[in-house]
Design a protein around this motif. Sequence first.
Motif, mmCIF file in Angstrom:
data_model
loop_
_atom_site.group_PDB
_atom_site.id
_atom_site.type_symbol
_atom_site.label_atom_id
_atom_site.label_comp_id
_atom_site.label_asym_id
_atom_site.label_seq_id
_atom_site.Cartn_x
_atom_site.Cartn_y
_atom_site.Cartn_z
ATOM 1 N N ILE A 1 0.842 -1.200 0.000
ATOM 2 C CA ILE A 1 0.000 0.000 0.000
ATOM 3 C C ILE A 1 0.876 1.250 0.000
ATOM 4 N N PHE A 2 1.934 1.251 0.788
ATOM 5 C CA PHE A 2 2.864 2.376 0.795
ATOM 6 C C PHE A 2 3.424 2.607 -0.612
ATOM 7 N N GLY A 3 3.910 1.555 -1.235
ATOM 8 C CA GLY A 3 4.501 1.672 -2.566
ATOM 9 C C GLY A 3 3.521 2.175 -3.602
ATOM 10 N N LEU A 4 2.277 1.746 -3.505
ATOM 11 C CA LEU A 4 1.259 2.142 -4.472
ATOM 12 C C LEU A 4 0.728 3.556 -4.236
ATOM 13 N N VAL A 5 0.739 4.006 -2.987
ATOM 14 C CA VAL A 5 0.143 5.298 -2.648
ATOM 15 C C VAL A 5 1.174 6.420 -2.542
ATOM 16 N N LYS B 1 -3.468 -9.485 -2.082
ATOM 17 C CA LYS B 1 -2.817 -9.162 -0.807
ATOM 18 C C LYS B 1 -3.382 -7.913 -0.143
ATOM 19 N N ILE B 2 -4.015 -7.033 -0.930
ATOM 20 C CA ILE B 2 -4.480 -5.775 -0.341
ATOM 21 C C ILE B 2 -5.993 -5.562 -0.402
ATOM 22 N N GLU B 3 -6.718 -6.336 -1.198
ATOM 23 C CA GLU B 3 -8.133 -6.036 -1.412
ATOM 24 C C GLU B 3 -9.004 -6.181 -0.167
ATOM 25 N N ASN B 4 -8.615 -6.989 0.790
ATOM 26 C CA ASN B 4 -9.413 -7.155 2.011
ATOM 27 C C ASN B 4 -8.831 -6.394 3.196
ATOM 28 N N SER B 5 -7.902 -5.525 2.915
ATOM 29 C CA SER B 5 -7.233 -4.753 3.956
ATOM 30 C C SER B 5 -8.186 -3.764 4.614
ATOM 31 N N LYS B 6 -7.914 -3.471 5.867
ATOM 32 C CA LYS B 6 -8.657 -2.449 6.609
ATOM 33 C C LYS B 6 -7.904 -1.117 6.584
ATOM 34 N N HIS B 7 -6.797 -1.079 5.862
ATOM 35 C CA HIS B 7 -5.954 0.113 5.797
ATOM 36 C C HIS B 7 -6.758 1.279 5.209
ATOM 37 N N PRO B 8 -6.647 2.480 5.782
ATOM 38 C CA PRO B 8 -7.434 3.622 5.289
ATOM 39 C C PRO B 8 -7.090 4.056 3.856
ATOM 40 N N MET B 9 -5.943 3.676 3.336
ATOM 41 C CA MET B 9 -5.553 4.052 1.975
ATOM 42 C C MET B 9 -5.720 2.908 0.974
ATOM 43 N N LYS B 10 -6.420 1.871 1.377
ATOM 44 C CA LYS B 10 -6.600 0.697 0.513
ATOM 45 C C LYS B 10 -7.222 1.058 -0.829
ATOM 46 N N ASP B 11 -8.264 1.873 -0.830
ATOM 47 C CA ASP B 11 -8.953 2.198 -2.073
ATOM 48 C C ASP B 11 -8.054 2.968 -3.039
#
Length: 79
Positions: free
Chosen positions: A14-18, A52-62
């Motif tokens: 998520i960090f790398g993508l955002v 790996k990220i689609e079910n994440s609860k991370h606030p920047m997932k979308d």
Amino acid sequence: MKDLYFLSEETRLIFGLVELEAKAQLDFLGIDQSYYINKSKAKNWYEETKSKIENSKHPMKDVAIENLNKLYKGMGGKI
């Protein structure tokens, strides 16, 4: 070796993508020219990363998913 900077692979992706852009992003995510040439390789990377990220609860997932989709489309992938 344990990652000393990221809580999980999910947060690292998520960090790398955002937070990263251009060459820094591609280098961080391990993407090279071969992903743009080999559609099968690109699709496998996309599907694996998304899972790996689609079910994440991370606030920047979308935002991460949106950027993942943009990267994959840039590789010639169809979503």
